[in-house]
Design a protein around this motif. Structure first.
Motif, PDB file in Angstrom:
ATOM      1  N   SER A 123     118.926  29.788  46.348  1.00 10.38           N
ATOM      2  CA  SER A 123     117.799  30.280  46.554  1.00 10.38           C
ATOM      3  C   SER A 123     117.575  31.345  46.053  1.00 10.38           C
ATOM      4  N   LYS A 124     116.125  31.708  45.911  1.00  7.31           N
ATOM      5  CA  LYS A 124     115.998  32.930  45.127  1.00  7.31           C
ATOM      6  C   LYS A 124     114.548  33.662  45.719  1.00  7.31           C
ATOM      7  N   ILE A 125     114.606  34.778  45.700  1.00  4.67           N
ATOM      8  CA  ILE A 125     113.194  35.766  45.933  1.00  4.67           C
ATOM      9  C   ILE A 125     112.829  36.246  44.524  1.00  4.67           C
ATOM     10  N   GLY A 126     111.451  35.860  44.206  1.00  2.40           N
ATOM     11  CA  GLY A 126     111.197  36.280  42.789  1.00  2.40           C
ATOM     12  C   GLY A 126     110.265  37.611  42.900  1.00  2.40           C
ATOM     13  N   ARG A 127     109.563  37.623  41.708  1.00  2.00           N
ATOM     14  CA  ARG A 127     108.608  38.585  41.403  1.00  2.00           C
ATOM     15  C   ARG A 127     107.671  38.918  42.594  1.00  2.00           C
ATOM     16  N   ASN A 128     107.600  40.342  42.739  1.00  9.66           N
ATOM     17  CA  ASN A 128     106.453  40.877  43.629  1.00  9.66           C
ATOM     18  C   ASN A 128     106.405  40.380  44.933  1.00  9.66           C
ATOM     19  N   VAL A 129     107.466  39.726  45.422  1.00 12.65           N
ATOM     20  CA  VAL A 129     107.396  39.376  46.972  1.00 12.65           C
ATOM     21  C   VAL A 129     107.615  40.644  47.845  1.00 12.65           C
ATOM     22  N   ILE A 130     106.906  40.432  49.026  1.00 11.27           N
ATOM     23  CA  ILE A 130     106.913  41.715  49.953  1.00 11.27           C
ATOM     24  C   ILE A 130     107.164  40.887  51.272  1.00 11.27           C
ATOM     25  N   ILE A 131     108.497  41.463  51.949  1.00 14.50           N
ATOM     26  CA  ILE A 131     109.131  41.054  53.016  1.00 14.50           C
ATOM     27  C   ILE A 131     109.155  42.377  53.958  1.00 14.50           C
ATOM     28  N   GLU A 132     108.410  42.252  54.965  1.00 19.32           N
ATOM     29  CA  GLU A 132     108.104  43.218  55.974  1.00 19.32           C
ATOM     30  C   GLU A 132     109.203  42.788  57.308  1.00 19.32           C
ATOM     31  N   GLY A 133     110.390  42.993  57.012  1.00 20.17           N
ATOM     32  CA  GLY A 133     111.239  42.338  58.080  1.00 20.17           C
ATOM     33  C   GLY A 133     112.339  41.553  57.466  1.00 20.17           C
ATOM     34  N   SER A 134     112.944  40.580  58.392  1.00 22.40           N
ATOM     35  CA  SER A 134     114.092  39.920  57.917  1.00 22.40           C
ATOM     36  C   SER A 134     113.990  38.384  57.896  1.00 22.40           C
ATOM     37  N   VAL A 135     114.603  37.695  56.684  1.00 26.36           N
ATOM     38  CA  VAL A 135     114.125  36.327  56.685  1.00 26.36           C
ATOM     39  C   VAL A 135     115.525  35.622  56.350  1.00 26.36           C
ATOM     40  N   ILE A 136     115.627  34.376  56.970  1.00 24.13           N
ATOM     41  CA  ILE A 136     116.772  33.685  56.935  1.00 24.13           C
ATOM     42  C   ILE A 136     116.380  32.366  56.090  1.00 24.13           C
ATOM     43  N   VAL A 137     116.967  31.885  55.100  1.00 17.22           N
ATOM     44  CA  VAL A 137     116.418  30.948  54.163  1.00 17.22           C
ATOM     45  C   VAL A 137     117.308  29.987  53.749  1.00 17.22           C
ATOM     46  N   GLY A 138     117.254  28.510  53.639  1.00 13.96           N
ATOM     47  CA  GLY A 138     118.205  27.486  53.408  1.00 13.96           C
ATOM     48  C   GLY A 138     118.721  27.523  51.977  1.00 13.96           C
ATOM     49  N   ASP A 139     118.942  26.402  51.641  1.00 18.70           N
ATOM     50  CA  ASP A 139     119.547  26.204  50.178  1.00 18.70           C
ATOM     51  C   ASP A 139     118.210  25.909  49.322  1.00 18.70           C
ATOM     52  N   HIS A 140     118.431  26.124  47.949  1.00 11.88           N
ATOM     53  CA  HIS A 140     117.574  25.705  47.055  1.00 11.88           C
ATOM     54  C   HIS A 140     116.038  26.055  47.079  1.00 11.88           C
ATOM     55  N   THR A 141     115.641  27.113  47.743  1.00 11.63           N
ATOM     56  CA  THR A 141     114.385  27.365  48.204  1.00 11.63           C
ATOM     57  C   THR A 141     113.974  28.769  47.402  1.00 11.63           C
ATOM     58  N   THR A 142     112.711  28.537  46.916  1.00 17.13           N
ATOM     59  CA  THR A 142     111.958  29.701  46.130  1.00 17.13           C
ATOM     60  C   THR A 142     110.800  30.431  46.886  1.00 17.13           C
ATOM     61  N   ILE A 143     111.077  31.675  46.855  1.00 14.81           N
ATOM     62  CA  ILE A 143     109.952  32.559  47.360  1.00 14.81           C
ATOM     63  C   ILE A 143     109.384  33.486  46.075  1.00 14.81           C
ATOM     64  N   GLU A 144     108.194  33.417  45.773  1.00 16.10           N
ATOM     65  CA  GLU A 144     107.904  34.107  44.527  1.00 16.10           C
ATOM     66  C   GLU A 144     106.395  34.343  44.490  1.00 16.10           C
ATOM     67  N   ASN A 145     106.295  35.056  43.377  1.00 14.81           N
ATOM     68  CA  ASN A 145     104.803  35.313  42.712  1.00 14.81           C
ATOM     69  C   ASN A 145     103.845  35.922  43.977  1.00 14.81           C
ATOM     70  N   GLY A 146     104.385  37.192  44.543  1.00 15.07           N
ATOM     71  CA  GLY A 146     103.563  37.774  45.372  1.00 15.07           C
ATOM     72  C   GLY A 146     103.256  37.191  46.797  1.00 15.07           C
ATOM     73  N   ALA A 147     104.245  36.333  47.076  1.00 20.27           N
ATOM     74  CA  ALA A 147     104.053  35.990  48.681  1.00 20.27           C
ATOM     75  C   ALA A 147     104.611  37.314  49.651  1.00 20.27           C
ATOM     76  N   ILE A 148     103.741  37.042  50.759  1.00 20.23           N
ATOM     77  CA  ILE A 148     103.747  38.227  51.727  1.00 20.23           C
ATOM     78  C   ILE A 148     104.388  37.684  52.986  1.00 20.23           C
ATOM     79  N   LEU A 149     105.543  37.910  53.371  1.00 21.69           N
ATOM     80  CA  LEU A 149     106.057  37.503  54.658  1.00 21.69           C
ATOM     81  C   LEU A 149     106.389  38.831  55.605  1.00 21.69           C
ATOM     82  N   LYS A 150     105.933  38.524  56.899  1.00 21.50           N
ATOM     83  CA  LYS A 150     105.769  39.446  57.652  1.00 21.50           C
ATOM     84  C   LYS A 150     107.182  39.708  58.694  1.00 21.50           C
ATOM     85  N   GLY A 151     108.169  38.974  58.338  1.00 21.31           N
ATOM     86  CA  GLY A 151     109.478  39.133  58.783  1.00 21.31           C
ATOM     87  C   GLY A 151     109.886  38.148  59.927  1.00 21.31           C
ATOM     88  N   SER A 152     110.908  38.344  60.356  1.00 21.16           N
ATOM     89  CA  SER A 152     111.576  37.200  61.417  1.00 21.16           C
ATOM     90  C   SER A 152     111.353  35.669  61.029  1.00 21.16           C
TER      91      SER A 152
END
Length: 468
Positions: A286-315
């Motif tokens: 799994s990967k967190i790509g460019r310009n991602v914003i995460i305001e908190g904590s995140v648990i991610v499984g296998d082979h998942t992509t978070i990229e291109n300016g995605a905004i996640l508010k946490g938990s």
């Protein structure tokens, strides 16, 4: 006590539309079935055998645990046995369906549609082990708080014991049941359940159903005491659709709070341009790509992509093989299943099951069932003009939830067309379609198609209209 029984044969009619194609015990909580959380807790507490009593959809439970085999030792050192109570005439009859798979021993009993804190189960078992000869059972009970007693089978406590049990009382009862520990003497009461809950207040109308709590009251009426152990941790009974949101919020917050640093499995990566205020746990590849914003904590499984300016508010809890990107937005506590797509400028607040596609310019708040596809610019109303709460019809009865009353609930295998508008509190049944441009203000039954019928006016037009 090393044997536990999980009762999961109920029809789940109050959970519509999410128990139409699955048992309630298989509803996803934090990217895996609710019953998987229970089995994991029992394994951690040292239980060596778990007997699951399923109903007409029990094959899904058996399939989920197939790597363990129906009655052989698993890789985790636990026997998982799935038995069937297809008639599903009540929790007492479901318990008796597990009798042949039990040795002559004490047992722990859970409801398959509940989220129970592991520490509370441990406290229940420990209290039961200290019982006297006049005690045949112990019960884990949860304070009602602001919940109406009329929604549950309730009890009163006195001197640390269950003093009385009443079915859906109007008032004067303080707790509800979460789990039980029974001595082998209790089988005699479960097997002679009358099939009718007679401990009700005058004017109440109990259905013909063999409730386990009625057998417990029979036991008490014969002079046995029942210890009461009050919950300390969180407890959710997944009885109605909004309880899915509550359970997922609790688990996401609890699991993310355990992180004390980044945890990256083999092949996982975080791009230096990502802004992360908390911690992330990434599965294999799994990967967190460019310009991602995460305001908190995140648990991610296998082979998942978070990229291109995605905004996640946490938990957040996010499953396997999922794509989240291109300036989409996930609100606090959101859970995303496996094989999902949350794409270009989509806004999500709530829970989506596996294989849900949210592609372009949409806003959703609520629960989305598996394999559902939302058309571009599908949006939902989250605030009523009167700033009020939406009442829901549950099996013909009007109820107004204290939380998530204005959420939207889409069943499994649903589709929406472009620019569909879903108003606060609506539910859409399984295998249904809400067509393009529909403004949906009422629940949609299973297997339905709604679309707008448009009248077109055609006239001649051209340069002459402009004076040529």
């Amino acid at each position: 006590m090393r044997t536990a029984i999980i009762l999961a044969a109920g029809a789940g009619t109050k959970m519509w539309p999410f128990a139409e194609i699955r048992p309630k015990a298989m509803i996803p909580v934090a990217t895996k079935p609710l019953i998987a959380h229970q089995v994991e807790s029992l394994k951690a507490l040292g239980y060596s055998k778990v007997i699951i009593v399923g109903g007409k959809l029990h094959g899904q439970i058996r399939n989920y645990f197939r790597e363990h085999g129906p009655s052989v030792s698993s890789k985790q050192g636990m026997d998982i046995i799935v038995v069937t109570d297809e008639k599903a005439q009540g929790t007492a009859t479901s318990l008796c369906a597990a009798r042949s798979a039990c040795a002559d021993e004490d047992i722990l009993v859970l409801y398959g549609d509940t989220l129970v804190d592991q520490a509370d189960l441990e406290r229940l078992a420990a209290s039961f082990e200290q019982r006297s000869g006049t005690e045949a059972a112990a019960a884990l009970v949860h304070p009602l708080g602001q919940e109406p007693s009329s929604d549950w089978i309730c009890c009163r406590l006195e001197d640390g014991n269950v003093e009385h049990i009443m079915g859906h009382p109007r008032d004067d009862y303080s707790h509800r049941f979460c789990a039980f520990a029974f001595s082998k003497d209790f089988w005699a009461y479960a097997s002679t359940n009358s099939g009718l809950f007679t401990s009700v207040q005058v004017g109440m109308m109990p259905p013909l159903e063999g409730h386990l709590e009625m057998s417990l009251l029979d036991c008490m009426n014969d002079g046995y005491a029942v210890r009461a152990v009050e919950t300390i941790g969180e407890f959710v009974d997944l009885d109605k659709p909004w309880h899915i949101l509550l359970a997922n919020e609790i688990v996401a917050r609890r699991e993310c709070a355990k992180l004390t640093g980044h945890v990256l499995a083999e092949g996982a990566s975080i791009d230096p341009s990502a802004s992360i205020e908390g911690f992330v746990k990434l599965g294999v590849g799994s990967k967190i790509g460019r310009n991602v914003i995460i305001e908190g904590s995140v648990i991610v499984g296998d082979h998942t992509t978070i990229e291109n300016g995605a905004i996640l508010k946490g938990s957040h809890m996010i499953g396997n093989d999922t794509y989240i990107g291109n300036y989409c937005f996930l609100s606090e506590g959101t859970t995303v299943g496996s094989h999902c797509v949350v794409n270009h400028c989509a806004e999500l607040d709530g829970v989506i099951f596996d294989t849900v596609y949210l592609y372009h310019y949409m806003e959703f708040y609520g629960v989305i069932g598996t394999s559902t596809d939302l058309g571009a610019a599908t949006v939902c109303g989250t605030l009523r003009f009167d700033d009020g709460s939406t009442s829901h019809r549950i099996k013909g009865r009007r109820e107004t939830p204290r939380e998530h009353s204005n959420a939207i609930y889409l069943g499994d295998f649903v589709r929406t067309g472009v620019n569909a508008i879903l108003m606060p509190g609506v539910k859409v049944g399984v295998y249904s379609v809400v067509g393009s441009g529909v403004i949906l203000e009422e629940d949609v039954p299973n297997r339905s198609l709604l679309y707008v019928k448009q009248d077109l006016v055609r006239k001649e037009w051209g340069p002459s209209k402009y004076g040529w």
